[in-house]
Design a protein around this motif. Structure first.
Motif, PDB file in Angstrom:
ATOM      1  N   TYR A  84      57.986 -59.049   1.191  1.00  0.00           N
ATOM      2  CA  TYR A  84      56.752 -58.557   1.786  1.00  0.00           C
ATOM      3  C   TYR A  84      55.579 -59.113   0.979  1.00  0.00           C
ATOM      4  CZ  TYR A  84      60.145 -55.562   4.029  1.00  0.00           C
ATOM      5  OH  TYR A  84      61.219 -55.115   4.739  1.00  0.00           O
ATOM      6  N   PRO A  85      55.233 -60.387   1.229  1.00  0.00           N
ATOM      7  CA  PRO A  85      54.205 -61.053   0.417  1.00  0.00           C
ATOM      8  C   PRO A  85      52.848 -60.352   0.490  1.00  0.00           C
ATOM      9  CG  PRO A  85      55.437 -62.645   1.720  1.00  0.00           C
ATOM     10  CD  PRO A  85      55.805 -61.287   2.232  1.00  0.00           C
ATOM     11  N   VAL A  86      52.054 -60.533  -0.565  1.00  0.00           N
ATOM     12  CA  VAL A  86      50.691 -60.008  -0.612  1.00  0.00           C
ATOM     13  C   VAL A  86      49.744 -61.142  -0.235  1.00  0.00           C
ATOM     14  CG1 VAL A  86      48.922 -58.945  -2.049  1.00  0.00           C
ATOM     15  CG2 VAL A  86      51.342 -58.369  -2.421  1.00  0.00           C
ATOM     16  N   TYR A  87      49.114 -61.054   0.925  1.00  0.00           N
ATOM     17  CA  TYR A  87      48.199 -62.082   1.405  1.00  0.00           C
ATOM     18  C   TYR A  87      46.740 -61.701   1.160  1.00  0.00           C
ATOM     19  CZ  TYR A  87      52.175 -64.092   3.948  1.00  0.00           C
ATOM     20  OH  TYR A  87      53.388 -64.659   4.269  1.00  0.00           O
ATOM     21  N   SER A  88      46.461 -60.405   1.069  1.00  0.00           N
ATOM     22  CA  SER A  88      45.090 -59.922   0.988  1.00  0.00           C
ATOM     23  C   SER A  88      44.650 -59.727  -0.463  1.00  0.00           C
ATOM     24  CB  SER A  88      44.970 -58.603   1.752  1.00  0.00           C
ATOM     25  OG  SER A  88      43.832 -57.894   1.383  1.00  0.00           O
ATOM     26  N   ALA A  89      43.464 -60.256  -0.798  1.00  0.00           N
ATOM     27  CA  ALA A  89      42.909 -60.054  -2.135  1.00  0.00           C
ATOM     28  C   ALA A  89      42.631 -58.567  -2.377  1.00  0.00           C
ATOM     29  CB  ALA A  89      41.633 -60.867  -2.303  1.00  0.00           C
ATOM     30  N   LYS A  90      42.178 -57.867  -1.337  1.00  0.00           N
ATOM     31  CA  LYS A  90      41.910 -56.430  -1.460  1.00  0.00           C
ATOM     32  C   LYS A  90      43.190 -55.666  -1.778  1.00  0.00           C
ATOM     33  CE  LYS A  90      40.261 -52.487   1.249  1.00  0.00           C
ATOM     34  NZ  LYS A  90      39.730 -52.055   2.574  1.00  0.00           N
ATOM     35  N   GLN A  91      44.265 -56.019  -1.068  1.00  0.00           N
ATOM     36  CA  GLN A  91      45.546 -55.360  -1.314  1.00  0.00           C
ATOM     37  C   GLN A  91      46.038 -55.647  -2.730  1.00  0.00           C
ATOM     38  OE1 GLN A  91      48.791 -56.813   1.061  1.00  0.00           O
ATOM     39  NE2 GLN A  91      50.001 -54.948   0.822  1.00  0.00           N
ATOM     40  N   LEU A  92      45.861 -56.871  -3.201  1.00  0.00           N
ATOM     41  CA  LEU A  92      46.290 -57.225  -4.551  1.00  0.00           C
ATOM     42  C   LEU A  92      45.528 -56.424  -5.595  1.00  0.00           C
ATOM     43  CD1 LEU A  92      47.993 -59.078  -6.387  1.00  0.00           C
ATOM     44  CD2 LEU A  92      46.105 -60.723  -6.313  1.00  0.00           C
ATOM     45  N   ILE A  93      44.225 -56.278  -5.412  1.00  0.00           N
ATOM     46  CA  ILE A  93      43.403 -55.515  -6.359  1.00  0.00           C
ATOM     47  C   ILE A  93      43.859 -54.060  -6.410  1.00  0.00           C
ATOM     48  CG2 ILE A  93      41.080 -54.629  -6.787  1.00  0.00           C
ATOM     49  CD1 ILE A  93      40.011 -57.280  -5.669  1.00  0.00           C
ATOM     50  N   ILE A  94      44.103 -53.483  -5.242  1.00  0.00           N
ATOM     51  CA  ILE A  94      44.539 -52.083  -5.197  1.00  0.00           C
ATOM     52  C   ILE A  94      45.867 -51.905  -5.924  1.00  0.00           C
ATOM     53  CG2 ILE A  94      45.386 -50.274  -3.640  1.00  0.00           C
ATOM     54  CD1 ILE A  94      43.271 -51.219  -1.614  1.00  0.00           C
ATOM     55  N   ARG A  95      46.810 -52.817  -5.675  1.00  0.00           N
ATOM     56  CA  ARG A  95      48.118 -52.717  -6.330  1.00  0.00           C
ATOM     57  C   ARG A  95      47.995 -52.885  -7.838  1.00  0.00           C
ATOM     58  NH1 ARG A  95      52.451 -52.639  -2.947  1.00  0.00           N
ATOM     59  NH2 ARG A  95      52.006 -52.990  -0.740  1.00  0.00           N
ATOM     60  N   TYR A  96      47.103 -53.769  -8.265  1.00  0.00           N
ATOM     61  CA  TYR A  96      46.901 -53.996  -9.696  1.00  0.00           C
ATOM     62  C   TYR A  96      46.246 -52.777 -10.366  1.00  0.00           C
ATOM     63  CZ  TYR A  96      44.963 -56.040 -13.968  1.00  0.00           C
ATOM     64  OH  TYR A  96      44.619 -56.283 -15.275  1.00  0.00           O
ATOM     65  N   ILE A  97      45.190 -52.274  -9.774  1.00  0.00           N
ATOM     66  CA  ILE A  97      44.451 -51.159 -10.377  1.00  0.00           C
ATOM     67  C   ILE A  97      45.316 -49.909 -10.485  1.00  0.00           C
ATOM     68  CG2 ILE A  97      42.560 -49.527  -9.981  1.00  0.00           C
ATOM     69  CD1 ILE A  97      40.919 -51.849  -8.889  1.00  0.00           C
ATOM     70  N   PHE A  98      46.095 -49.622  -9.446  1.00  0.00           N
ATOM     71  CA  PHE A  98      46.871 -48.379  -9.435  1.00  0.00           C
ATOM     72  C   PHE A  98      48.308 -48.563  -9.918  1.00  0.00           C
ATOM     73  CE2 PHE A  98      43.476 -47.384  -6.386  1.00  0.00           C
ATOM     74  CZ  PHE A  98      43.063 -46.155  -6.896  1.00  0.00           C
ATOM     75  N   GLY A  99      48.689 -49.781 -10.294  1.00  0.00           N
ATOM     76  CA  GLY A  99      50.044 -50.003 -10.800  1.00  0.00           C
ATOM     77  C   GLY A  99      51.113 -49.781  -9.748  1.00  0.00           C
TER      78      GLY A  99
END
Length: 332
Positions: A124-139
């Motif tokens: 389930y690749p991460v294509y969205s920069a917004k989605q990547l930021i959210i996953r990074y910030i919240f672990g």
């Protein structure tokens, strides 16, 4: 290699027949097939010339059923196979060839493909920069390649962070699997529904029979107890997971029980001593926001209840374990 196949099943006769046909046509022979059946529709036709089949009766519990089959197995290696898996004829042959060349590997799987939007996929690749930021910030967990393209300095830094960390367990406890490159890769946890594993590894790290009868979150608890390099996954071998809907929970309840299972493992598994509970709780708060933004109100409700259960240490699995209960069914 001597391989025993362990199949837990519960009133899925059609799926079971299809799987046995697959195994009967396998180019890699298996020594025995152990069907651990919790249902009322037992298979009567066992006319598979290439298979030595034995039936065991069990109560409905995937964890109990798998443990029963593992204990009964005579072989050094066990092919754990869910009953709704379609296994190509050369699947086991590819895995056994890999094991014979890599003696350090004690748990090996191919890619497990599932239908998503009409396509078979394992990631389930991460294509969205917004989605990547959210996953990074919240672990939050990731199960796919990071494919977002951006010239933003912050995005590039996040991507370098995940490359440096590789496949790992986050400080929040969630698996972060982003590197699927090469002929094979290794992961600390994996779905074991189509894996060949040393029997003594499974005996040392059995399925936790306190989990619900569907086994939600069970493979995480088993995988984390494996020694060595974790699970080896082959990119040239694959199975199809048909995700049979019979005896399958709705997504909100699946989420609720999966998070409670992870919280239970964080509290009880020494292998997770580096996981920080505050990071885990923070990730659950992040999930609430994600579900709010998507207006998925059923998941919002499940996420809120899960968050408070975890923060206030009211986990039914942990409470049941203290009372020596098994097959606990947390309710939303």
């Amino acid at each position: 290699m001597n391989i025993s196949v362990v199949i837990p099943t519960y009133n899925r006769k059609r799926n079971l027949v299809a799987l046995l046909n697959n195994l009967n046509n396998s180019t890699q022979p298996v020594d025995e097939v152990i069907i651990v059946d919790a249902g009322s529709e037992w298979l009567t036709n066992t006319d598979y010339p290439n298979l030595n089949i034995q039936h065991l009766s069990s109560i409905p519990s995937v964890c109990v059923q798998r443990n029963m089959g593992i204990r009964a197995a005579r072989s050094e290696w066990i092919f754990l196979c869910d009953d709704d898996i379609e296994v190509p004829a050369d699947y086991l042959q590819k895995i056994t060839a890999y094991i014979q060349q890599h003696r350090e590997a004690g748990a090996v799987s191919g890619q497990v493909l599932q239908q998503e939007n009409g396509n078979w996929t394992a990631t389930y690749p991460v294509y969205s920069a917004k989605q990547l930021i959210i996953r990074y910030i919240f672990g939050l967990g990731i199960w796919g390649e990071i494919r977002c393209i951006s010239d933003n300095f912050f995005i590039k830094r996040i991507k370098r962070y995940y490359v440096r960390k590789g496949n790992h367990i986050a400080r929040s406890g969630w698996p972060v699997i982003t590197d699927f490159s090469g002929e094979n890769f290794t992961v600390p946890v994996f779905g074991l529904g189509a894996s060949v594993i040393r029997k003594n590894w499974l005996v040392h790290s059995p399925y936790d029979e306190r989990l619900d009868k569907y086994g939600i979150g069970d493979n995480y608890g088993v995988s984390i107890g494996f020694p060595g390099t974790g699970i080896h996954v082959l990119n040239n071998a694959f199975v199809y997971h048909h995700q049979e809907q019979m005896n399958r929970l709705q997504h909100p309840l699946q989420y609720y029980r999966r998070v409670l299972a992870l919280d239970y493992f964080i509290r009880t598994k020494k292998e997770l001593k580096n996981v920080r509970r505050i990071s885990f709780a923070w990730s659950l708060f992040g999930n609430i926001l994600v579900f709010l933004f998507s207006r998925n109100w059923l998941m919002v409700d499940a996420a809120k209840k899960t968050f408070f259960r975890v923060v206030f240490r009211k986990n039914p699995y942990a409470e049941g374990a203290a009372s020596n209960k098994t097959i606990i069914e947390p309710k939303l």
